[in-house]
Write a protein that holds these residues in place. Structure first.
Motif: not given
Length: 506
Positions: A447-465
């Motif tokens: 909750n403290k870093n929600q936007l960062l959490f979502f951003l990291l998820a997008n970056v990691m998703t791209g990296t895995v793909n």
């Protein structure tokens, strides 16, 4: 066919799942939260002290709050209808154990416990269900954006092409809904004397990270030829742009119209947009372009889904503002919140009735257009999801009544009754030291870093793909990748929270 085209075909031309399946899946996350809370209370009852170890707290939170959701949307999806029942039965077993092991001196008749529970006062300054709702929408979205590229994620859960209700279709609308619940207009005290357009001015400064992220995503996707589903938002548009422009437009509307009437604005927006869709060629333009052959020539043609769906998302946002205002009314007792749950349930029933009529006589649900049916569906399901979290919190408050001194992070604090001579004041004096436990809670960390959490998820998703051939992955490998991906993201949030770091640049 290239890997890029294979992955695009893998997530295209889908029709979603049934409303019933999505509805029955909504209690999963709240039940996981309930299970974690009951386990912590049982631990306190057994050892006489709360779980203090950060390492074990993180492990418990991840295994109970996140891991079941990964399994539920992959290998356990064939039995998704039974999953809530299984977890609920496990929770009932833990509660029964807690109830039966109460100390003899604290044992009172069950009826008396219920009466005491209804008279309890809760901290009016904090509504944990809002935090849990927003965090879990983020967590479920993060799981889905990577899991959808693996064959173990059911195709019916992915975004529908034109009409249909996929889990990810709901996730987009829920993200908008969750943002509006805590927008400045909702949090601002009614007796404030700020200028009318002050919130709009603040939004101009606060949305720049979203614009920056939107541009960053656009440039990175185009430069590495990453696979993309064009009919979601268009050629250049993406969800970061949608969220930014919806927030700006909503602040403008709330500066013009009274915020207490935001539900009227929401209804007018959704209905008027649907009328234009049905009575003009706008629907054909969104679905097939200006030439009827799906042309993407010109900025409007290229991004027609993203630009025109803004009206529907704006209606959802305005409806959520009204919900947020209602929730923040001073309800400082268990009885008051039980009444609020009943009112919300009645609202949900009315919305589902309207949804049935809208789907049958107006237009089926379409996230691509964000039409009237989609708006009603998202608001109805978001309210249902929120109600589940409120019931979870009240259940944990009741259980804490059985075990004196027990604490659950990200749960309501019990407070002393307000002084009778100060009825209009809402001073809350917490009983116990529950607030100090927030540092070992994964929900608080995200909750403290929600936007960062979502951003990291997008970056990691791209990296895995980029690194992995996701389409041909086996089940065991898929589960390992998804768990590692989510654990790394959660671990980063947990470390930042432990060090009290909030990465916010506006």
């Amino acid at each position: 066919m290239s890997q890029k085209h294979l992955k695009e075909a893998f997530i295209s031309n889908l029709n979603g799942t049934s409303l019933l399946e999505i509805s029955l899946g909504l209690p999963l996350a709240p039940l996981c939260l309930l299970c974690r809370g009951l386990l912590l209370i049982l631990y306190y009852q057994h050892y006489g002290k709360p779980l203090r170890s950060r390492k074990y707290s993180l492990l418990l939170d991840f295994l109970v709050l996140v891991s079941p959701l990964v399994f539920s949307c992959t290998v356990l999806s064939p039995i998704i209808f039974f999953m809530p029942t299984i977890i609920a039965a496990f929770c009932a077993g833990i509660f029964s154990k807690i109830y039966s092991q109460r100390k003899h001196e604290t044992r009172v008749p069950f009826r008396q416990i219920v009466k005491d529970f209804q008279k309890m006062y809760l901290d009016p300054e904090y509504i944990p269900a809002i935090t849990a709702f927003r965090v879990y929408v983020n967590v479920l979205t993060s799981i889905s954006i990577l899991a959808v590229d693996f064959p173990q994620y059911p195709r019916r859960y992915a975004k529908a092409e034109t009409y249909g209700t996929g889990v990810m279709d709901f996730g987009v609308g829920a993200f908008i809904f969750g943002n509006a619940l805590v927008c400045p207009e909702v949090r601002q005290k009614s007796y404030g004397t700020q200028p009318k357009f002050s919130n709009l001015a603040r939004q101009f400064f606060s949305v720049w990270p979203l614009i920056f992220l939107g541009v960053g995503r656009l440039l990175s996707v185009k430069s590495i030829e990453y696979h993309e589903h064009t009919s979601e938002y268009g050629v250049h548009w993406n969800f970061f742009f949608t969220l930014a422009f919806v927030r700006l437009a909503a602040s403008l509307l709330l500066a013009i119209f009274p915020k207490n009437h935001s539900w009227i604005v929401a209804i007018n927006l959704a209905v008027l947009y649907q009328l234009i869709l049905n009575t003009t060629s706008l629907k054909m333009f969104i679905l097939h372009g200006s030439n009827g052959r799906d042309t993407r020539v010109g900025f409007l043609n290229a991004n027609r889904e993203g630009l025109l769906s803004l009206f529907g998302y704006l209606a959802i946002y305005m409806a959520s503002v009204q919900v947020g205002l209602c929730l923040l009314k001073c309800r400082n007792s268990v009885k008051g919140w039980l009444q609020a749950v009943c009112s919300l349930l009645l609202t949900v029933l009315v919305l589902f009735l309207f949804l049935h009529v809208s789907q049958a006589h107006v237009d089926p649900v379409s996230r691509r257009m964000a039409n009237l049916s989609y708006c009603i569906w998202v608001v109805a399901h978001c309210l249902t999801f929120f109600i589940c979290f409120v019931v979870t919190d009240l259940t944990l408050v009741f259980t804490k009544l059985l075990v004196k001194g027990s604490s659950v992070p990200c749960c309501w604090n019990v407070v002393k009754p307000p002084n009778a001579s100060k009825k209009r004041e809402t001073e809350a004096v917490p009983i116990g030291r529950e607030g100090k436990l927030s540092h070992i809670c994964l929900i608080s960390a995200i909750n403290k870093n929600q936007l960062l959490f979502f951003l990291l998820a997008n970056v990691m998703t791209g990296t895995v793909n980029i690194l992995i051939d996701t389409i041909h992955s086996k089940a065991a490998f898929t589960l390992c990748i998804l768990h590692l991906y989510m654990f790394l993201n959660c671990l980063i949030m947990y470390i930042l929270h432990a060090k009290n770091i909030v990465l916010k640049f506006w």
